[in-house]
Write an enzyme that holds these catalytic residues in place. Structure first.
Site, mmCIF file in Angstrom:
data_model
loop_
_atom_site.group_PDB
_atom_site.id
_atom_site.type_symbol
_atom_site.label_atom_id
_atom_site.label_comp_id
_atom_site.label_asym_id
_atom_site.label_seq_id
_atom_site.Cartn_x
_atom_site.Cartn_y
_atom_site.Cartn_z
ATOM 1 N N ASN A 45 49.902 37.894 31.887
ATOM 2 C CA ASN A 45 48.722 37.896 32.687
ATOM 3 C C ASN A 45 47.504 36.697 32.881
ATOM 4 O O ASN A 45 47.502 35.510 32.357
ATOM 5 C CB ASN A 45 48.059 39.228 31.900
ATOM 6 C CG ASN A 45 47.579 38.151 30.528
ATOM 7 O OD1 ASN A 45 48.658 37.771 29.743
ATOM 8 N ND2 ASN A 45 46.987 39.158 30.046
ATOM 9 N N ILE A 46 46.939 36.483 33.806
ATOM 10 C CA ILE A 46 45.842 35.799 34.616
ATOM 11 C C ILE A 46 44.631 36.445 34.302
ATOM 12 O O ILE A 46 44.834 36.660 35.309
ATOM 13 C CB ILE A 46 46.342 35.359 35.752
ATOM 14 C CG1 ILE A 46 47.432 34.707 35.349
ATOM 15 C CG2 ILE A 46 45.597 33.993 36.180
ATOM 16 C CD1 ILE A 46 48.552 34.050 36.950
ATOM 17 N N GLU A 47 43.764 36.012 33.035
ATOM 18 C CA GLU A 47 42.490 36.738 34.099
ATOM 19 C C GLU A 47 41.917 35.723 34.619
ATOM 20 O O GLU A 47 41.654 34.291 34.931
ATOM 21 C CB GLU A 47 41.505 36.430 32.071
ATOM 22 C CG GLU A 47 42.725 38.031 31.083
ATOM 23 C CD GLU A 47 42.388 38.108 29.725
ATOM 24 O OE1 GLU A 47 41.045 37.405 29.310
ATOM 25 O OE2 GLU A 47 42.582 39.274 29.531
ATOM 26 N N CYS A 56 47.725 41.291 35.453
ATOM 27 C CA CYS A 56 48.483 41.612 35.079
ATOM 28 C C CYS A 56 49.865 41.149 35.059
ATOM 29 O O CYS A 56 50.470 40.674 35.830
ATOM 30 C CB CYS A 56 49.125 43.238 34.972
ATOM 31 S SG CYS A 56 47.587 44.199 34.898
ATOM 32 N N GLU A 58 53.095 42.107 34.578
ATOM 33 C CA GLU A 58 53.955 42.310 35.467
ATOM 34 C C GLU A 58 54.565 42.286 36.755
ATOM 35 O O GLU A 58 54.819 42.253 37.822
ATOM 36 C CB GLU A 58 53.701 44.404 35.533
ATOM 37 C CG GLU A 58 53.827 44.492 33.751
ATOM 38 C CD GLU A 58 52.411 44.495 33.313
ATOM 39 O OE1 GLU A 58 51.577 43.823 32.915
ATOM 40 O OE2 GLU A 58 52.022 46.025 32.286
ATOM 41 N N CYS A 93 50.293 49.065 32.825
ATOM 42 C CA CYS A 93 49.065 49.520 33.044
ATOM 43 C C CYS A 93 49.381 50.832 34.350
ATOM 44 O O CYS A 93 50.663 50.389 34.684
ATOM 45 C CB CYS A 93 47.628 48.684 33.491
ATOM 46 S SG CYS A 93 47.735 48.305 35.179
ATOM 47 N N CYS A 96 49.931 49.071 37.958
ATOM 48 C CA CYS A 96 51.387 48.453 37.347
ATOM 49 C C CYS A 96 52.179 48.913 37.533
ATOM 50 O O CYS A 96 53.803 48.797 38.469
ATOM 51 C CB CYS A 96 51.959 47.209 35.942
ATOM 52 S SG CYS A 96 50.696 46.607 35.636
HETATM 53 N N1 THU Z 1 47.531 43.428 30.848
HETATM 54 C C1 THU Z 1 48.640 43.573 31.366
HETATM 55 O O1 THU Z 1 48.734 41.977 31.506
HETATM 56 N N2 THU Z 1 49.719 44.226 31.361
HETATM 57 C C2 THU Z 1 49.447 45.090 31.836
HETATM 58 O O2 THU Z 1 50.378 46.194 32.115
HETATM 59 C C3 THU Z 1 47.813 46.164 30.617
HETATM 60 C C4 THU Z 1 46.980 44.914 30.463
HETATM 61 C C5 THU Z 1 46.352 42.380 30.925
HETATM 62 C C6 THU Z 1 45.329 42.168 31.698
HETATM 63 C C7 THU Z 1 43.999 41.304 30.311
HETATM 64 O O3 THU Z 1 44.728 40.054 31.215
HETATM 65 C C8 THU Z 1 44.759 42.100 29.278
HETATM 66 O O4 THU Z 1 46.039 42.932 29.009
HETATM 67 C C9 THU Z 1 43.896 43.036 28.497
HETATM 68 O O5 THU Z 1 43.799 44.797 29.129
#
Ligand code: THU
Length: 139
Positions: A45-47, A56, A58, A93, A96
């Site tokens: 994941n890359i915020e 996300c 995935e 999520c 995804c």
């Molecule tokens: N996140 C994912 O990478 N995959 C998911 O299916 C659920 C959420 C990440 C997004 C964000 O960086 C962190 O989890 C909190 O939501």
């Protein structure tokens, strides 16, 4: 998929936690995506400071793979937890799941959720996205 293959995917997904960029949530997610031709694509994941551009793990893996010409997938392994500590399954999520629905057969595509090499469960996409809307609905 046999246990050895699953454990290899778990190892690769866990390795991705190192690259996860999460200055805002601290929730780290790693993914390993296996194509039908047995190539593995990784994702984390890359915020983002503006929050909504966050990607996300995935989708990172899927978009890397599709951007390199892959469209056929057999499985994805996902791990995640606060500060990268794996205490419970990090289920994908809704967005995804919908991206998976675009490229994967809901009856056969396997989603492996793990907290470690010995603790995992395997679901089909159809189990996690029942009655999903996909390309076939537009055919
Ligand atoms: N996140 C994912 O990478 N995959 C998911 O299916 C659920 C959420 C990440 C997004 C964000 O960086 C962190 O989890 C909190 O939501």
């Amino acid at each position: 998929m046999n246990k050895t293959q699953i454990q290899e995917m778990i190892d690769v997904a866990i390795k991705q936690l190192e690259y996860s960029y999460t200055p805002y949530s601290g929730f780290k997610v790693g993914a390993a995506l296996l194509t039908k031709s047995n190539r593995m694509y990784t994702g984390c994941n890359i915020e983002n400071a503006a929050y909504t551009p966050t990607n996300c793990a995935e989708r990172t893996a899927f978009f890397k793979a599709v951007s390199e010409g892959e469209r056929e997938f057999q499985a994805i392994c996902i791990v995640g937890g606060k500060d990268g500590i794996l205490t419970e399954y990090a289920a994908p999520c809704g967005v995804c799941r919908q991206v998976m629905m675009e490229f994967c057969n809901p009856d056969t595509f396997q989603i492996i959720l793990a907290t470690g090499r010995e603790q995992y469960d395997v679901f089909t996409l159809g189990e996690l996205l029942p009655k999903g809307f996909g390309p076939n609905n537009l055919a």
